[in-house]
Motif scaffolding. Sequence first.
Motif, PDB file in Angstrom:
ATOM      1  N   GLY A 105       0.776  -1.223   0.000  1.00 45.60           N
ATOM      2  CA  GLY A 105       0.000   0.000   0.000  1.00 45.60           C
ATOM      3  C   GLY A 105       0.815   1.284   0.000  1.00 45.60           C
ATOM      4  O   GLY A 105       0.245   2.365  -0.041  1.00 45.60           O
ATOM      5  N   ARG A 106       2.134   1.178   0.067  1.00 47.72           N
ATOM      6  CA  ARG A 106       2.985   2.379   0.033  1.00 47.72           C
ATOM      7  C   ARG A 106       3.679   2.475  -1.304  1.00 47.72           C
ATOM      8  O   ARG A 106       4.008   1.471  -1.920  1.00 47.72           O
ATOM      9  N   ARG A 107       3.905   3.703  -1.718  1.00 49.13           N
ATOM     10  CA  ARG A 107       4.727   3.881  -2.914  1.00 49.13           C
ATOM     11  C   ARG A 107       6.108   3.331  -2.613  1.00 49.13           C
ATOM     12  O   ARG A 107       6.619   3.490  -1.509  1.00 49.13           O
ATOM     13  N   GLN A 108       6.695   2.703  -3.584  1.00 46.01           N
ATOM     14  CA  GLN A 108       7.991   2.077  -3.373  1.00 46.01           C
ATOM     15  C   GLN A 108       9.089   2.889  -4.042  1.00 46.01           C
ATOM     16  O   GLN A 108       8.978   3.255  -5.207  1.00 46.01           O
ATOM     17  N   MET A 109      10.112   3.164  -3.294  1.00 40.83           N
ATOM     18  CA  MET A 109      11.291   3.807  -3.858  1.00 40.83           C
ATOM     19  C   MET A 109      12.097   2.739  -4.583  1.00 40.83           C
ATOM     20  O   MET A 109      12.065   1.571  -4.194  1.00 40.83           O
ATOM     21  N   PRO A 110      12.798   3.141  -5.630  1.00 38.49           N
ATOM     22  CA  PRO A 110      13.647   2.149  -6.297  1.00 38.49           C
ATOM     23  C   PRO A 110      14.772   1.716  -5.366  1.00 38.49           C
ATOM     24  O   PRO A 110      15.153   2.441  -4.458  1.00 38.49           O
ATOM     25  N   HIS A 111      15.270   0.520  -5.606  1.00 30.94           N
ATOM     26  CA  HIS A 111      16.405   0.037  -4.822  1.00 30.94           C
ATOM     27  C   HIS A 111      17.659   0.702  -5.378  1.00 30.94           C
ATOM     28  O   HIS A 111      17.990   0.549  -6.543  1.00 30.94           O
ATOM     29  N   PHE A 112      18.337   1.461  -4.552  1.00 31.43           N
ATOM     30  CA  PHE A 112      19.549   2.143  -4.977  1.00 31.43           C
ATOM     31  C   PHE A 112      20.737   1.209  -4.775  1.00 31.43           C
ATOM     32  O   PHE A 112      21.002   0.770  -3.667  1.00 31.43           O
ATOM     33  N   THR A 113      21.422   0.906  -5.847  1.00 39.09           N
ATOM     34  CA  THR A 113      22.648   0.126  -5.743  1.00 39.09           C
ATOM     35  C   THR A 113      23.786   1.110  -5.998  1.00 39.09           C
ATOM     36  O   THR A 113      24.206   1.324  -7.122  1.00 39.09           O
ATOM     37  N   MET A 114      24.220   1.749  -4.934  1.00 43.13           N
ATOM     38  CA  MET A 114      25.233   2.787  -5.046  1.00 43.13           C
ATOM     39  C   MET A 114      26.396   2.453  -4.127  1.00 43.13           C
ATOM     40  O   MET A 114      26.194   1.995  -3.006  1.00 43.13           O
ATOM     41  N   THR A 115      27.577   2.729  -4.626  1.00 44.91           N
ATOM     42  CA  THR A 115      28.760   2.563  -3.796  1.00 44.91           C
ATOM     43  C   THR A 115      28.877   3.774  -2.866  1.00 44.91           C
ATOM     44  O   THR A 115      28.192   4.785  -3.047  1.00 44.91           O
ATOM     45  N   GLU A 116      29.748   3.671  -1.883  1.00 40.66           N
ATOM     46  CA  GLU A 116      29.998   4.820  -1.010  1.00 40.66           C
ATOM     47  C   GLU A 116      30.480   6.006  -1.842  1.00 40.66           C
ATOM     48  O   GLU A 116      30.059   7.137  -1.618  1.00 40.66           O
ATOM     49  N   GLU A 117      31.335   5.743  -2.816  1.00 45.40           N
ATOM     50  CA  GLU A 117      31.833   6.817  -3.684  1.00 45.40           C
ATOM     51  C   GLU A 117      30.687   7.475  -4.452  1.00 45.40           C
ATOM     52  O   GLU A 117      30.652   8.702  -4.586  1.00 45.40           O
ATOM     53  N   ASP A 118      29.731   6.665  -4.959  1.00 41.68           N
ATOM     54  CA  ASP A 118      28.561   7.214  -5.654  1.00 41.68           C
ATOM     55  C   ASP A 118      27.764   8.132  -4.730  1.00 41.68           C
ATOM     56  O   ASP A 118      27.362   9.229  -5.126  1.00 41.68           O
ATOM     57  N   LYS A 119      27.512   7.675  -3.503  1.00 42.56           N
ATOM     58  CA  LYS A 119      26.720   8.466  -2.559  1.00 42.56           C
ATOM     59  C   LYS A 119      27.454   9.742  -2.152  1.00 42.56           C
ATOM     60  O   LYS A 119      26.841  10.799  -2.019  1.00 42.56           O
TER      61      LYS A 119
END
Length: 68
Positions: free
Chosen positions: A30-44
Amino acid sequence: MTRWGVTDNPEAAYEMMDGWIEAQPSGIEGRRQMPHFTMTEEDKRGLAEFLRWTDQTDTLGWPPNDAG
Protein backbone atom coordinates in the motif's frame (compact mmCIF):
# COMPACT_ATOMS: atom_id res chain seq x y z
CA MET A 1 21.06 20.44 1.71
CA THR A 2 19.97 23.75 3.22
CA ARG A 3 16.83 22.10 4.58
CA TRP A 4 18.98 19.49 6.35
CA GLY A 5 21.55 22.06 7.50
CA VAL A 6 24.55 20.39 5.83
CA THR A 7 25.55 22.88 3.12
CA ASP A 8 28.88 23.63 4.81
CA ASN A 9 29.72 20.12 5.96
CA PRO A 10 30.57 17.53 3.27
CA GLU A 11 30.76 14.63 5.75
CA ALA A 12 27.37 15.47 7.30
CA ALA A 13 25.91 15.79 3.79
CA TYR A 14 27.17 12.30 2.94
CA GLU A 15 25.87 10.83 6.22
CA MET A 16 22.46 12.45 5.66
CA MET A 17 22.29 11.16 2.08
CA ASP A 18 23.42 7.67 3.08
CA GLY A 19 20.88 7.51 5.91
CA TRP A 20 18.06 8.78 3.69
CA ILE A 21 18.80 6.20 0.99
CA GLU A 22 18.97 3.36 3.52
CA ALA A 23 15.72 4.44 5.22
CA GLN A 24 13.55 4.33 2.09
CA PRO A 25 10.68 1.88 2.42
CA SER A 26 10.47 -1.19 0.25
CA GLY A 27 8.09 -4.09 0.26
CA ILE A 28 5.43 -2.33 2.35
CA GLU A 29 1.96 -3.10 0.99
CA GLY A 30 0.00 0.00 0.00
CA ARG A 31 2.99 2.38 0.03
CA ARG A 32 4.73 3.88 -2.91
CA GLN A 33 7.99 2.08 -3.37
CA MET A 34 11.29 3.81 -3.86
CA PRO A 35 13.65 2.15 -6.30
CA HIS A 36 16.40 0.04 -4.82
CA PHE A 37 19.55 2.14 -4.98
CA THR A 38 22.65 0.13 -5.74
CA MET A 39 25.23 2.79 -5.05
CA THR A 40 28.76 2.56 -3.80
CA GLU A 41 30.00 4.82 -1.01
CA GLU A 42 31.83 6.82 -3.68
CA ASP A 43 28.56 7.21 -5.65
CA LYS A 44 26.72 8.47 -2.56
CA ARG A 45 29.53 10.86 -1.67
CA GLY A 46 29.47 12.19 -5.23
CA LEU A 47 25.70 12.63 -5.12
CA ALA A 48 25.88 14.44 -1.78
CA GLU A 49 28.60 16.73 -3.14
CA PHE A 50 26.58 17.41 -6.32
CA LEU A 51 23.52 18.33 -4.24
CA ARG A 52 25.63 20.62 -2.04
CA TRP A 53 26.96 22.29 -5.21
CA THR A 54 23.49 22.72 -6.75
CA ASP A 55 22.22 24.16 -3.46
CA GLN A 56 24.53 27.13 -4.07
CA THR A 57 22.87 27.96 -7.42
CA ASP A 58 21.23 31.39 -7.54
CA THR A 59 17.60 30.51 -8.26
CA LEU A 60 16.50 34.14 -8.29
CA GLY A 61 14.26 33.62 -5.27
CA TRP A 62 12.65 30.33 -6.33
CA PRO A 63 11.14 28.43 -4.61
CA PRO A 64 9.29 31.07 -2.67
CA ASN A 65 9.61 29.14 0.62
CA ASP A 66 11.79 26.42 2.17
CA ALA A 67 9.14 23.73 1.64
CA GLY A 68 9.29 24.25 -2.12
